[in-house]
Design a protein around this motif. Structure first.
Motif, PDB file in Angstrom:
ATOM      1  N   SER A 513       1.151  -1.342   0.348  1.00 17.71           N
ATOM      2  CA  SER A 513      -0.015   0.338   0.364  1.00 17.71           C
ATOM      3  C   SER A 513       1.200   1.723   0.237  1.00 17.71           C
ATOM      4  N   TYR A 514       1.916   0.910   0.219  1.00 16.65           N
ATOM      5  CA  TYR A 514       2.634   1.917   0.794  1.00 16.65           C
ATOM      6  C   TYR A 514       3.228   2.488  -0.653  1.00 16.65           C
ATOM      7  N   ILE A 515       4.137   1.453  -1.692  1.00 18.52           N
ATOM      8  CA  ILE A 515       5.038   1.107  -2.505  1.00 18.52           C
ATOM      9  C   ILE A 515       3.873   2.481  -3.947  1.00 18.52           C
ATOM     10  N   GLN A 516       1.982   1.643  -3.563  1.00 20.23           N
ATOM     11  CA  GLN A 516       1.262   2.113  -4.705  1.00 20.23           C
ATOM     12  C   GLN A 516       0.570   3.591  -4.307  1.00 20.23           C
ATOM     13  N   LYS A 517       1.084   4.178  -3.129  1.00 18.03           N
ATOM     14  CA  LYS A 517       0.900   5.207  -2.694  1.00 18.03           C
ATOM     15  C   LYS A 517       1.841   6.310  -3.591  1.00 18.03           C
ATOM     16  N   TYR A 518       2.984   5.668  -3.688  1.00 16.25           N
ATOM     17  CA  TYR A 518       3.924   6.776  -4.444  1.00 16.25           C
ATOM     18  C   TYR A 518       4.713   6.575  -5.961  1.00 16.25           C
ATOM     19  N   ILE A 519       3.860   5.357  -6.344  1.00 21.88           N
ATOM     20  CA  ILE A 519       3.784   5.455  -7.863  1.00 21.88           C
ATOM     21  C   ILE A 519       3.563   6.518  -8.981  1.00 21.88           C
ATOM     22  N   PRO A 520       1.866   6.935  -8.518  1.00 19.52           N
ATOM     23  CA  PRO A 520       1.515   8.932  -8.835  1.00 19.52           C
ATOM     24  C   PRO A 520       2.747   9.982  -9.287  1.00 19.52           C
ATOM     25  N   GLN A 521       3.479   9.487  -8.003  1.00 23.41           N
ATOM     26  CA  GLN A 521       4.763  10.520  -7.299  1.00 23.41           C
ATOM     27  C   GLN A 521       5.994  10.284  -8.398  1.00 23.41           C
ATOM     28  N   VAL A 522       5.606   8.926  -8.253  1.00 26.46           N
ATOM     29  CA  VAL A 522       6.929   8.261  -9.190  1.00 26.46           C
ATOM     30  C   VAL A 522       6.918   8.781 -10.472  1.00 26.46           C
ATOM     31  N   ALA A 523       6.166   8.821 -11.331  1.00 22.14           N
ATOM     32  CA  ALA A 523       5.827   8.871 -12.798  1.00 22.14           C
ATOM     33  C   ALA A 523       6.245  10.500 -12.624  1.00 22.14           C
ATOM     34  N   VAL A 524       5.312  11.341 -12.487  1.00 19.96           N
ATOM     35  CA  VAL A 524       5.246  12.324 -11.879  1.00 19.96           C
ATOM     36  C   VAL A 524       6.859  13.138 -12.800  1.00 19.96           C
ATOM     37  N   ALA A 525       7.801  12.231 -11.120  1.00 20.96           N
ATOM     38  CA  ALA A 525       8.825  12.766 -11.364  1.00 20.96           C
ATOM     39  C   ALA A 525       9.683  12.485 -12.461  1.00 20.96           C
ATOM     40  N   LEU A 526       9.726  10.961 -13.059  1.00 24.50           N
ATOM     41  CA  LEU A 526      10.064  10.518 -14.320  1.00 24.50           C
ATOM     42  C   LEU A 526       9.714  11.466 -15.417  1.00 24.50           C
ATOM     43  N   GLN A 527       8.186  11.945 -15.257  1.00 26.07           N
ATOM     44  CA  GLN A 527       7.648  12.665 -16.349  1.00 26.07           C
ATOM     45  C   GLN A 527       8.220  14.207 -16.484  1.00 26.07           C
ATOM     46  N   GLU A 528       8.961  14.592 -15.218  1.00 25.44           N
ATOM     47  CA  GLU A 528       9.558  16.254 -15.264  1.00 25.44           C
ATOM     48  C   GLU A 528      11.059  15.624 -15.572  1.00 25.44           C
ATOM     49  N   ILE A 529      11.439  14.513 -15.412  1.00 27.53           N
ATOM     50  CA  ILE A 529      13.096  14.273 -15.581  1.00 27.53           C
ATOM     51  C   ILE A 529      13.217  14.332 -17.095  1.00 27.53           C
ATOM     52  N   LEU A 530      11.958  12.672 -17.722  1.00 22.71           N
ATOM     53  CA  LEU A 530      12.467  12.615 -19.501  1.00 22.71           C
ATOM     54  C   LEU A 530      11.230  13.242 -20.005  1.00 22.71           C
ATOM     55  N   GLY A 531      10.621  14.565 -19.371  1.00 26.23           N
ATOM     56  CA  GLY A 531      10.007  15.362 -20.672  1.00 26.23           C
ATOM     57  C   GLY A 531       8.765  15.389 -21.772  1.00 26.23           C
ATOM     58  N   PHE A 532       8.323  13.771 -20.785  1.00 22.81           N
ATOM     59  CA  PHE A 532       7.112  13.306 -21.718  1.00 22.81           C
ATOM     60  C   PHE A 532       5.209  13.517 -21.566  1.00 22.81           C
ATOM     61  N   GLU A 533       5.098  12.803 -22.196  1.00 23.10           N
ATOM     62  CA  GLU A 533       4.217  13.656 -22.495  1.00 23.10           C
ATOM     63  C   GLU A 533       2.956  13.494 -20.731  1.00 23.10           C
ATOM     64  N   ASP A 534       1.592  13.376 -20.350  1.00 18.41           N
ATOM     65  CA  ASP A 534       1.120  13.545 -19.622  1.00 18.41           C
ATOM     66  C   ASP A 534       0.609  11.848 -19.817  1.00 18.41           C
ATOM     67  N   LYS A 535       0.286  11.440 -21.687  1.00 12.39           N
ATOM     68  CA  LYS A 535      -0.133   9.994 -21.502  1.00 12.39           C
ATOM     69  C   LYS A 535       0.942   9.052 -20.834  1.00 12.39           C
ATOM     70  N   LYS A 536       1.867   9.581 -21.165  1.00 10.25           N
ATOM     71  CA  LYS A 536       2.838   8.212 -20.825  1.00 10.25           C
ATOM     72  C   LYS A 536       2.844   8.542 -19.362  1.00 10.25           C
ATOM     73  N   ARG A 537       3.192   9.612 -19.117  1.00 16.86           N
ATOM     74  CA  ARG A 537       3.096   8.844 -17.248  1.00 16.86           C
ATOM     75  C   ARG A 537       2.252   8.443 -16.964  1.00 16.86           C
ATOM     76  N   ASP A 538      -0.110   8.595 -17.550  1.00 14.51           N
ATOM     77  CA  ASP A 538      -0.506   7.809 -16.595  1.00 14.51           C
ATOM     78  C   ASP A 538      -0.522   6.369 -17.362  1.00 14.51           C
ATOM     79  N   GLU A 539       0.735   5.999 -18.985  1.00 12.92           N
ATOM     80  CA  GLU A 539       1.057   4.865 -18.983  1.00 12.92           C
ATOM     81  C   GLU A 539       1.536   4.114 -17.969  1.00 12.92           C
ATOM     82  N   THR A 540       2.124   5.125 -17.128  1.00 10.27           N
ATOM     83  CA  THR A 540       3.627   4.383 -16.499  1.00 10.27           C
ATOM     84  C   THR A 540       3.310   4.188 -15.374  1.00 10.27           C
ATOM     85  N   VAL A 541       1.926   4.897 -14.842  1.00  2.78           N
ATOM     86  CA  VAL A 541       1.911   5.038 -13.975  1.00  2.78           C
ATOM     87  C   VAL A 541       0.536   3.299 -13.465  1.00  2.78           C
TER      88      VAL A 541
END
Ligand code: ADP
Ligand code: MG
Length: 554
Positions: A513-541
């Protein structure tokens, strides 16, 4: 030192008001001692009837207070009903009805569908202590001493003056008979107050009514608890209970049978030589009708073949052909010693019928629904030459028991619950001396384990060694304690496995449940670093959640 203490006490007494009282008064209070001669004492010496003895010592029978008297009465009646039905191969159907007649007056009525009791024996069964069919045999049964129901009837008579009322029918071809029986305590003989034919809708069975001074309580020692516990150990019996405080039919409790199969039939056995005491053996030798010692040994004992009997005679240095009646004390002692020196197989064990792991588990679940339950039936063992068997059942995570409390203990002997004298019982000793911490439970030093848990221990034997006539606690035979402990350990280990698994699962769930809670944050961080689209961010989640899900299934 003791002398100075005594003088101190003496001087202290002088100052008390009593010491100042006139001498004359104390002298008058004390009668001079009268010496009795052997002759005057002889006039007072006479036989004590067994019923007089137990009337005075009613605590030995379990009638030392009013609520215990009610329980004991119910228990003796139900035990007999179940014994009789089992013995007659009838699936037992027993109804217990208690009515409160006045504040401290109760009427207990027990009705069974057993074989009934032949009319000529009814008076002795209910009006004579130490009369029964079970004492002289080695067979597993609930009663054994022959002082059960007659003692309950005697207690009723002593406290209310009312005789026991019995209706019994042995076959549909015969009419039922109704009796009123009182016990003459001085003679230990029944007095039949009335006997007549009566109408009864059952084709066979027995109904007994005892009126007694008693009180009705709830709680550990209650009749309610007894009925629940007896149904747990007798899943083949149907029990109906009408408690005294019922206000409508909704309060009638029915404990349905869990199985239609009767307990396996048990054989009666002969005594095993290892368990026979010297004096008793001498009596048997005197009463024996066998022509020679070898025949006596091989016929009167279990597991002694003719060959082995001969060997025992040889070891004892006694002729095999010697007449048993001619064996004197020194010879008997030699024989007794020779028995102990000879290797003799353990007694047969088809004389005891366990409840069985499956039925124990089912019965436990129906009475104490729980998150985990397990049961163990041990192999038979022997104490003092008597075979016995231990069963342990355990339910953990019961809805009706607090986790902070001590485990609830149910003790049974030959399918009968023991509700008093827990501290004096071998079962308690074995339970408190088992190390429950090993299995993940808390346990105060030398005490019972803690947890929302029921521990049930059943001891089945052809002869249960009770600590007293009221059959409340089992004596501390080391062989018995050892077997109980082994049974508890078996169940404990299984519980330990369950608790460890439960803990592991809980830990994992927490992590997840801990990991689950942080998955969206991880995706947002990746989006920021790699600069991909929102769609790709949601797919990562979605991908990360999928990975987590798969790890759960693994
Ligand atoms: N309900 C019953 N149905 C058939 N027989 C019974 C019943 N109650 C008692 N008996 C007979 O009466 C005997 C005496 O009963 P009791 O005094 O309780 O002694 P115990 O049960 O120890 O033998 C029993 O051994 C049994 O043979
Ligand atoms: Mg009995």
């Amino acid at each position: 030192m003791s002398r100075s203490k005594a003088s101190k006490r003496g001087s202290a007494r002088k100052n008390t008001p009593a010491a100042k009282a006139p001498q004359k008064k104390t002298a008058r209070a004390r009668k001079p001692r009268e010496a009795s001669s052997a002759e005057t004492i002889a006039k007072k010496q006479r036989e004590i009837s067994v019923s007089e003895f137990f009337a005075k010592n009613r605590h030995l029978l379990g009638c030392d207070n009013p609520s215990k008297a009610l329980l004991t009465t119910v228990k003796e009646l139900v035990d007999n009903s179940l014994d009789a039905a089992d013995e007659a191969n009838i699936p037992a159907d027993v109804e217990v009805r208690i009515d409160e007649l006045a504040e401290d007056r109760f009427l207990v009525r027990c009705t069974d569908n057993g074989p009934g009791i032949v009319a000529r024996n009814v008076p002795s069964v209910f009006g004579k202590l130490l009369y029964g069919s079970k004492f002289h045999r080695l067979k597993m049964s609930r009663g054994q001493q022959g002082i059960g129901v007659s003692a309950a009837g005697m207690y009723g008579l002593l406290t209310t003056g009312k005789p026991v009322k019995v209706v019994s029918r042995t076959s549909p071809k015969k009419s039922a008979q109704r009796f009123e029986i009182a016990i003459d305590t001085q003679k230990n003989q029944p007095t039949v107050k009335s006997q007549e034919d009566t109408e009864w809708d059952s084709s066979h069975g027995t109904q007994v009514e005892i009126e007694l001074e008693a009180s009705y309580r709830k709680g550990q020692h209650s009749v309610d608890n007894y009925i629940r516990q007896i149904s747990l150990a007798n899943p083949h019996a149907q029990l109906t209970y009408l408690p005294p405080d019922r206000s409508s039919d909704a309060d009638i409790q029915v404990f349905e049978r869990v199985t239609n199969e009767l307990p396996p039939e048990t054989a009666e056995i002969k005594p095993h030589p290892y368990g026979v005491e010297l004096g008793l053996m001498m009596q048997w030798l005197r009463e024996s009708t066998h022509r020679n010692l070898q025949g006596f040994m091989s016929n009167e004992f279990s597991r002694v073949s003719s060959r082995l009997a001969g060997e025992i005679c040889d070891t004892a240095g006694l002729p095999r052909t010697k007449k048993p009646k001619a064996i004197d004390q020194p010879a008997a002692e030699k024989l007794h010693k020779a028995i102990q020196k000879t290797k003799i197989m353990s007694p047969p064990t088809d004389c005891i019928a366990p409840i069985g792991e499956e039925l124990l588990g089912q019965a436990m679940q129906s009475i104490h629904p729980s998150e985990f339950s397990t049961a163990v039936t041990r192999r038979p063992a022997v104490y003092r030459g008597n075979p016995f068997l231990v069963e342990v059942s355990l339910a953990f995570g019961c809805d009706d028991i607090s986790a902070e409390d001590s485990a609830v203990m149910y003790r049974y002997a030959n399918r009968v619950p023991l509700q008093y004298q827990q501290g004096a019982c071998a079962v308690t000793k074995a339970t408190s001396s088992t190390d429950w911490k090993k299995y993940g439970l808390q346990q105060p030093r030398g005490g019972m384990p803690t947890g929302s848990m029921v521990i049930m221990v059943h001891i089945a034997s052809v002869w249960v060694p009770f600590t007293s006539e009221s059959k409340e606690a089992i004596a501390h035979y080391p062989e018995i304690i050892k077997e109980i402990r082994l049974g508890l350990q078996d169940c404990g280990r299984r519980l330990g496995i369950h608790l460890r698994r439960r803990k592991r699962e809980a830990d994992e769930a927490k992590k997840r449940s801990y990991i689950q809670k942080y998955i969206p944050q991880v995706a947002v961080a990746l989006q920021e670093i790699l600069g991909f689209e929102d769609k790709k961010r949601d797919e990562t989640v979605e991908v990360l959640t999928g990975v987590l899900e798969r790890s759960r299934k693994l």
